[in-house]
Each structure stands twice: as structure tokens, then as C-alpha cells.
Write a protein that holds these residues in place. Structure first.
Motif, PDB file in Angstrom:
ATOM      1  N   LEU A   1       0.967  -1.406  -0.161  1.00  0.00           N
ATOM      2  CA  LEU A   1       0.083  -0.120  -0.133  1.00  0.00           C
ATOM      3  C   LEU A   1       0.940   1.088  -0.031  1.00  0.00           C
ATOM      4  O   LEU A   1       0.708   2.253  -0.759  1.00  0.00           O
ATOM      5  CB  LEU A   1      -0.572  -0.030   1.330  1.00  0.00           C
ATOM      6  N   ALA A   2       1.754   1.365   0.988  1.00  0.00           N
ATOM      7  CA  ALA A   2       2.795   2.468   0.989  1.00  0.00           C
ATOM      8  C   ALA A   2       3.542   2.701  -0.360  1.00  0.00           C
ATOM      9  O   ALA A   2       3.722   3.789  -0.767  1.00  0.00           O
ATOM     10  CB  ALA A   2       3.506   2.463   2.277  1.00  0.00           C
ATOM     11  N   GLY A   3       3.847   1.526  -0.815  1.00  0.00           N
ATOM     12  CA  GLY A   3       4.796   1.803  -1.952  1.00  0.00           C
ATOM     13  C   GLY A   3       4.128   2.113  -3.177  1.00  0.00           C
ATOM     14  O   GLY A   3       4.506   2.924  -3.924  1.00  0.00           O
TER      15      GLY A   3
ATOM     16  N   PHE B   1      -3.248   3.058   7.286  1.00  0.00           N
ATOM     17  CA  PHE B   1      -4.556   2.319   6.830  1.00  0.00           C
ATOM     18  C   PHE B   1      -4.202   0.890   7.021  1.00  0.00           C
ATOM     19  O   PHE B   1      -5.103   0.002   7.635  1.00  0.00           O
ATOM     20  CB  PHE B   1      -5.045   2.605   5.471  1.00  0.00           C
ATOM     21  N   ALA B   2      -3.006   0.399   6.663  1.00  0.00           N
ATOM     22  CA  ALA B   2      -2.839  -1.267   6.613  1.00  0.00           C
ATOM     23  C   ALA B   2      -2.590  -1.668   8.184  1.00  0.00           C
ATOM     24  O   ALA B   2      -3.104  -2.575   8.569  1.00  0.00           O
ATOM     25  CB  ALA B   2      -1.306  -1.462   6.179  1.00  0.00           C
ATOM     26  N   ILE B   3      -2.214  -0.764   9.039  1.00  0.00           N
ATOM     27  CA  ILE B   3      -2.051  -0.767  10.474  1.00  0.00           C
ATOM     28  C   ILE B   3      -3.213  -1.057  11.054  1.00  0.00           C
ATOM     29  O   ILE B   3      -3.639  -1.793  11.892  1.00  0.00           O
ATOM     30  CB  ILE B   3      -1.035   0.471  11.012  1.00  0.00           C
ATOM     31  N   LEU B   4      -4.236   0.024  10.866  1.00  0.00           N
ATOM     32  CA  LEU B   4      -5.405   0.005  11.280  1.00  0.00           C
ATOM     33  C   LEU B   4      -6.390  -1.262  11.045  1.00  0.00           C
ATOM     34  O   LEU B   4      -6.984  -1.787  11.773  1.00  0.00           O
ATOM     35  CB  LEU B   4      -6.447   1.112  10.808  1.00  0.00           C
ATOM     36  N   ILE B   5      -6.369  -1.637   9.673  1.00  0.00           N
ATOM     37  CA  ILE B   5      -7.171  -2.737   9.374  1.00  0.00           C
ATOM     38  C   ILE B   5      -6.618  -3.964  10.068  1.00  0.00           C
ATOM     39  O   ILE B   5      -7.570  -4.792  10.414  1.00  0.00           O
ATOM     40  CB  ILE B   5      -7.204  -2.830   7.732  1.00  0.00           C
TER      41      ILE B   5
END
Length: 784
Positions: free
Chosen positions: A437-439, A468-472
């Protein structure tokens, strides 16, 4: 698609060319990359289970196939081992022979002083002065400094004091008192013990004292003297014993203190042995799991205790692996690495021929992949706490690949890099998702980068992807909000660092690998560049021609999906060699004078052809990128300077050598260089059209493109007929706009009537057709 290396005749290649383009170098690079990455896989990652504390076990019940010990938390064990090491007493050896030796040394020193004083006194005349004593004292001092029988090292000052006091009678009667006072000080020092290290350097409060190899006593550090304590003790003893006579106290201190040696000596080997024994005494395991005992049940939440069992099982399983399976496991890691890298390799092989054909570009991609792999390895193996996996700068790799190559190469490679990060961190799914996602967002921010500062715009996008990835993931696993906050803080650090590293590494890679990114090309398109500034002032006609060409090439490249920026910049610099002798080129000639009228055709052709060679030299002098320099020879390919060739043939002076009138090439080998070749000829020819119309311009473009195809000049540049059609339409649109004030738009009837009048006039005057005359003029201009 052939590269420019394939366009010419076959010849032995240099070592540099072999390394840059050879298949052997390509295979070697691939093997090294795969093996190095495979070696970075930490031992034990061959397990098929992926779990984290707090997750739900979704596999079947896991039953222990063998018994194994349950290892304690490594962080707790490490803390206890550190505490055990710090609390282990330092070992010292008590040396019983030092105290007697020191007493003998002091006696020897005082005896030497007494004999020397008696000798001086005997040598003095009956009536002597102070200077006589001082002179003899200095002589004795020099002799004593070289005499091994005198153990002390007194300076000249103290020898003078001793002799003056002795001859005066103050010391000769009190030598025994001084000797007894020195013995008292020595006895006090060695009764408690004299350490060879300062007590302030000890973290421990207890020392282990060994008087022999069988007895060891524990004593407090405060019970011993160190160097500072001994100095204070002697000062106090001498002050009291000498009735505060400061001169005598100073003399005795400087006589005795330097002679004293520690009798409690640090034993490094024994200390390290004791520390290691203390560390080894810390329990590594808590309990055991017996064979056939359930380790974890299906749908059971993985608690800290269950995770400890799973970790211990994986560790025991890895340790039980025999040497024969080590090779198979390594082969598995190699296969794992190849599978991860398969996606970008296939894409680049099929759709990016220029990259796969250039080993330096492949080396650059390999370095970026290895950098991220090594960071992943470090974050997994180093004994650090915290979610350091979010410090792996995958966005930096994504942005570098985007700016240096393109967004598609960057995306496919970033996906593979993200899977590689997860694999090297124990098949960790969360970091794979976060990195992708970040990349991807980082790629989005720089896909159309126009200046270097735009790189820093990616900060917020990178942070958004990570958070966003950490949250989900956190919500799915029930992670506490505090833990997600800590992970987000590490992601913020990554979002700040990634643009900074991208900015710095981009400059490094551009210089080391001599690559020209779109950022470099945009900087070269600035008309304030020294070469363009000189071109505009010294050859204004050529400069104007190059600018119009840049517009044509950029539009044409955009229409077929080629690199528009590269095409435009290549057009700007393709004729820089003309600025050295601008008067030889028609666009720079003012008035009717033509310098070629005074030259033979062969000399004129040489002058024309030389602008390519001199342009390359000028470009290298100004350190233009190779991608831009390649446009200088390629825009003429291997065409003839046809006007002067025909002129030479018409002279009828023997056979005309065609090679003397031919450009050396190579032919265009990319879509961009092919576009610039066509734009160069078409732009020059269009300016020669009298009363241009859309039909005339269209006919001219068709003829020139057909001629270049027929001559084989476009055979290496991979342009399809469909793309050529699109390019011709693009040229027509631009040139129609440029000449719009001169173009007439007649009706079909007027156009037909005008054509009949022109043909009748040409026939009556015995002239070639209008179209043929136009092509003759174009042919002449094309020579320049």
C-alpha cells in the motif's frame, strides 16, 4: 528490438561492453542476487505456520510429534543474563609478596640517600657555600638517575632538598624516624590491600579475592585502597608524623608513593569465567511439552503461553533437522527467492527490452532490492524492541524505480520487494500488505514528477498507506489502540525518511550509473543551460529549428506512448555541433552569400557531416547523459548528404565514393530517436514550402516517411506502421498550427482549377511538375 550495439557491423567487443551487455554477466548477476537473498533468510523460517500473539489459530489441532522444552521469552532471559553478569563480583588475586618487597625497596632507597649524603658531606671543603652543595647534589642526581641500585626516581629538586637538609644537620639525626614513618605508611596500605584499579570504575560492591587457587573470599570494595586512597593515606601519615613540616612531607611522599605497587591485581580471565558461569546459570526454559501433547487447538486464541510453545516447537524442529536436509532447505530458500522475483523479471523481459538488455540497469535494480532485503534481515535479527519492520524503506525503493525507470516497472518490483520483506521477517503478512500500500501510493506521487522537490510530496501518501494497513490489521486481530499508535509512529518516521533517502540516493545513482531520469531531462530542457544558451546566440537559426523540432517530437512521442520528455530534449541538443561553424548551415545563412560556393562538394559534405562528430565531443565535454548524446548521430542515421553527392557526380571527375558523402550512423534504435530523425527532415522541408496548404504538408510528410522506410533508416527503431501513421498525423497537426497564417483553405473546385493551371504552366515553360520541384528543393535542404 535491437540496441544501437546491434545496429552496426559486428566487431570484437571490449570488456566493458561484455560486462554491460553480455549474457554471462547477466546470469552471474542473477545468481549472486538470488544466493545473497537466500542467505538472508533466518534459520527456522521454513515453517508453514504464520502466527502472532493475539491471532486465532485456524489450522488443525497441533500435536507435538516429539517432546521439547518450552523456551522462555528471549527478552526476559537476556535481561536476567545481563543482571547476572553485572552482579558477578570481579575477581582479584592477592599477592602476598608485594608488601615485604616494598619494605625492602624503601629501606634500600633511604640507605642509598644516606650514603650519597655522607659522600657529598665528605667532599665539601671546610668552608663551603650553598652553591657547592647544590652543585654536588645535581651531580649525584644525574648519577642516581642512571644507577639501577637506586629504586626511586627523585627529581633534581628533591636531591637538592635532601643534601641541603643533611649537611645542615636536620636530616642526618632523623633518618631512622623517616625510615620508620615510611614503614608505617606501607604497613597501613598493605594491611587493607592496594587495588590496581580505581574503585569508581566498579559497578559491583563486592569483590572476589583469591589468595591461592583454592580459596576465594568475598569482600566489600570499600575495604580496599585504590591509587587515590593510598595517596591520601600517605599524606595523612606523613603530615602527622612530621609535625606538618610541609617540605619534609612533600619529600617523603614523592619518595614513597611512586615506589608502592598494588598487591590486589585484577584477574580478567577468572572474571570472564565467573561472568559466563553466571550467565549460563540463568534458566532458558520453563517447562516441557511431551510427545503427543496438544500444543494448540483449532480456533484457540494464541496467548503468550501458547506462542511460547509454538516458538519452542519451531526452534526444536529446526534444531532436529539433519545436515542432509540443510542443502534441501537452502534450495527451498533459493526457489522461494526466484518465485518472489519472478513477477518483475517476466514483466521487464517482455515489455522493457532496453532494461533487460543493459546489465548496468539490472545491477541498479538488484542493488535496490538487496538494500531492502538487508534492512529486512537486520530488523528481524537485531535484538531491538518495537515494530521496527515499519522502518523498512520500501517506499524509497518504489520512488527510485519510478523516477529512474517508470511506474509499471516500479509497481511490479515493489510488489515483489514487499513479499520479500514479509518472507525475510518470518512470513509476516501485515508488513507485506503495508509495504504494498505505502509503496503503491509512493509510486503514484512521483509518476509524473516535474522537479526534485516534488519527491517530498509523497510523505503524507506514504503515511496514509501505512496507517491504513496498520488500522485494518489491528482491528482484525484486536490489537490495543496504544500498540497501533506505536506502529503508526514508526510508520511516520518511515514516511519522513523515505523521501529524504530517495532524494539522496537518486543523485548517487544518477552519477554512479550515468543514468538520465526524467528529472535530469527536465533540467536539461531549461533554455538557460550553457549549451542551449550558446546555441541560441551563435546559431539562432539552428536553435529555432531545434525548438520547433522539440515540439514536433514531443507531440509525436506522446501520441504513441513513447518518452515525450526524452524526445523533446534529444531534439533540443541534436544539432549542437553546428554552433562551432554555424555559417556552413543554411538556416544560419543571412542574405544570398553561401560559403559552400567556394568549396568543392566533397569538402562541403565533410563540413556538414563533421557537425555530428563535433556535437558528440561537445556533449561529452558538458557531461550530457548518454541517452541524450545518442540523438546526435542517430538523427541522420546513415543517410547521404545527397545534394553534394549529386553535385559531385555531375562534375564527372571519375567515380564518386559514396562513403565520403554518408553519415556514419548508427541508425535510430529507439522510437524516440526515430521520431527525432523524421521531425528533423520534415521541419526543415516544411519551411521551404511556398504557400503551404494542408494537402502540401500532408504529401510532404508522407513522402519523407516513405523515403526513410525505403532507405531502411527506421528498421532498428521498432516503430510499427500504425505508430508511423499516428506520428504523421501528429506532425500534420503541429505544422498546420505553425503555418496557419500562411495556409489557404480553398474549396475543392478552386483547388482543382489551381492544379490544372499549375500543370499547364509547367508544361508550356518546359519545367518539372510543381511537386517534383518541391521535392528537389526539399532534397537540397535535407542535406543541411
Amino acid at each position: 528490438m535491437k540496441t544501437h550495439k546491434d545496429a552496426g557491423t559486428e566487431s570484437p567487443r571490449s570488456l566493458i561492453e561484455v560486462l554491460k551487455y553480455g549474457n554471462a554477466a547477466k546470469i552471474t548477476l542473477a545468481v549472486i542476487l538470488v544466493i545473497v537473498i537466500a542467505m538472508l533468510f533466518p534459520k527456522g523460517l521454513e515453517s508453514r505456520y504464520d502466527y502472532r500473539e493475539g491471532d486465532i489459530w485456524v489450522e488443525d489441532d497441533l500435536i507435538a510429534p516429539f517432546g521439547f522444552a518450552i523456551y522462555r521469552d528471549p527478552a526476559v532471559v537476556e535481561k536476567e543474563q545481563t543482571e547476572a553478569a553485572e552482579s558477578t563480583p570481579l575477581s582479584f588475586d592477592l599477592l602476598p609478596d608485594v608488601a615485604p618487597a616494598m619494605r625492602d625497596t624503601i629501606n634500600k632507597a633511604i640507605s642509598y640517600l644516606t650514603r650519597a649524603a655522607n659522600d657529598v658531606e665528605a667532599r665539601l671543603p671546610r668552608r663551603h657555600r650553598r652553591q657547592d652543595i647544590v652543585a654536588l647534589a645535581d651531580s649525584v642526581a644525574r648519577r642516581a638517575a642512571r644507577d639501577p641500585q637506586f629504586p626511586a626516581r627523585l627529581t633534581q629538586r628533591y636531591w637538592r632538598y635532601w643534601m641541603l637538609q643533611w649537611v645542615g644537620g636536620d636530616l642526618s639525626s632523623s633518618v631512622n624516624q623517616l625510615r620508620d614513618l615510611a614503614r608505617t605508611g606501607i604497613r597501613q596500605v598493605y594491611q587493607r590491600g592496594y587495588l590496581d584499579r580505581e574503585k569508581s570504575s566498579f559497578a559491583q560492591k563486592v569483590l572476589a579475592i583469591r589468595a591461592d587457587n583454592t580459596t576465594e573470599l568475598r569482600r566489600q570494595v570499600k575495604d580496599f585502597y585504590d591509587r587515590i586512597d593510598v595517596a591520601a593515606l600517605l599524606q595523612e601519615t606523613f603530615v602527622t608524623g612530621l609535625n606538618r613540616d610541609s617540605s619534609r612531607v612533600d619529600f617523603m611522599f614523592n619518595l614513597v608513593y611512586p615506589l608502592l605497587q598494588p598487591n590486589v591485581r585484577y584477574n580478567h580471565a577468572q572474571t570472564q569465567f565467573a561472568i559466563q558461569a553466571a550467565i549460563n546459570s540463568v534458566m532458558l526454559t520453563d517447562d516441557i511439552v511431551k510427545e503427543n501433547e496438544r500444543i494448540v487447538s483449532r480456533h484457540e486464541r494464541i496467548s503468550p503461553e501458547v506462542k511460547a510453545k509454538l516458538d519452542s516447537y519451531m526452534r526444536a524442529k529446526a534444531e532436529r533437522t539433519g545436515d542432509g536436509n540443510q542443502v534441501l532447505q537452502f534450495l527451498g530458500r533459493v526457489g522461494h527467492t526466484i518465485a518472489i522475483l519472478f513477477l518483475p523479471v517476466i514483466y521487464i523481459s517482455l515489455f522493457r527490452k532496453r532494461i533487460i538488455g543493459d546489465n548496468s540497469r539490472l545491477l541498479l535494480i538488484s542493488i535496490i532490492i538487496l538494500l531492502i532485503a538487508f534492512l529486512s534481515y537486520l530488523t528481524y535479527t537485531l535484538p531491538v524492541t518495537g515494530p521496527v519492520q515499519y522502518l523498512i524503506i520500501v517506499p524509497t525503493a518504489a520512488m527510485l524505480l519510478t523516477v529512474i525507470f517508470d511506474s509499471r516497472v516500479a509497481f511490479y518490483t515493489t510488489v515483489s520487494i514487499s513479499f520479500l520483506v514479509g518472507a525475510l521477517r518470518g512470513n509476516e503478512y501485515a508488513i507485506i500488505l503495508a509495504s504494498i500500500l505505502a509503496g503503491s501510493l509512493a509510486i503514484y506521487t512521483v509518476r509524473d514528477v516535474k522537479n526534485r522537490s516534488q519527491i517530498f510530496r509523497s510523505l503524507s501518501f506514504i503515511l496514509t498507506g501505512y496507517v491504513f494497513a496498520i488500522l485494518i490489521n489491528g482491528l482484525q486481530r484486536g490489537v490495543p489502540i496504544e500498540e497501533m499508535g506505536v506502529e503508526s509512529a514508526y510508520a511516520l518516521a518511515n514516511a519522513v525518511l523515505s523521501p529524504v533517502f530517495t532524494f539522496g540516493l537518486l543523485i548517487f545513482f544518477e552519477r554512479v550509473f550515468r543514468i538520465s531520469t526524467d528529472l535530469t531531462l527536465l533540467e536539461l530542457s531549461d533554455f538557460n543551460h550553457p549549451l542551449l544558451r550558446d546555441l541560441s546566440s551563435r546559431a539562432p537559426g539552428t536553435f529555432h529549428h531545434s525548438i520547433v523540432m522539440g515540439t514536433l517530437a514531443e507531440a509525436a512521442a506522446t501520441s504513441i506512448g513513447a518518452n515525450a520528455t526524452l524526445a523533446r530534449v534529444g531534439a533540443y541538443y541534436h544539432d549542437i555541433g553546428k554552433m562551432l561553424e554555424p555559417e556552413y548551415f543554411v538556416e544560419n545563412q543571412i542574405g544570398s552569400a553561401n560559403v559552400h560556393d567556394n568549396l568543392d562538394p566533397k569538402s562541403s559534405a565533410r563540413k556538414i557531416i563533421d557537425h555530428v562528430v563535433r556535437g558528440i565531443e561537445l556533449a561529452k565535454e558538458y557531461n550530457l547523459p548518454d541517452r541524450v548524446i545518442e540523438f546526435i548521430p542517430a538523427h541522420h542515421g546513415t543517410t547521404l548528404v545527397s545534394y553534394f553527392y549529386e553535385k559531385e557526380k555531375s562534375r564527372g571527375e571519375g567515380e564518386t565514393a559514396k562513403k565520403d558523402f554518408q553519415y556514419r550512423g548508427p541508425k535510430p534504435y529507439s522510437k524516440e530517436t526515430g521520431i527525432v530523425m523524421l521531425a528533423d527532415t520534415i521541419e526543415a522541408a516544411t519551411r521551404a514550402i511556398e504557400e503551404p496548404t494542408i494537402d502540401k504538408i500532408r504529401e510532404l510528410i508522407d513522402r519523407i516517411v516513405s523515403k526513410r522506410l525505403a532507405d531502411g533508416e527506421l528498421e532498428n527503431c521498432d516503430l510499427t506502421f500504425r505508430e508511423l501513421t499516428t506520428i504523421k498525423q501528429s506532425f500534420l497537426n503541429i505544422l498546420t498550427g505553425i503555418h496557419h497564417s500562411r495556409i489557404k483553405y480553398p474549396s475543392e473546385e478552386d483547388a482543382a482549377a489551381a492544379k490544372k493551371i499549375a500543370e499547364r504552366t509547367a508544361k508550356l515553360l518546359n519545367l518539372p511538375s510543381t511537386t517534383d520541384a518541391l521535392m528537389q528543393r526539399m532534397k537540397k535542404l535535407d542535406s543541411f
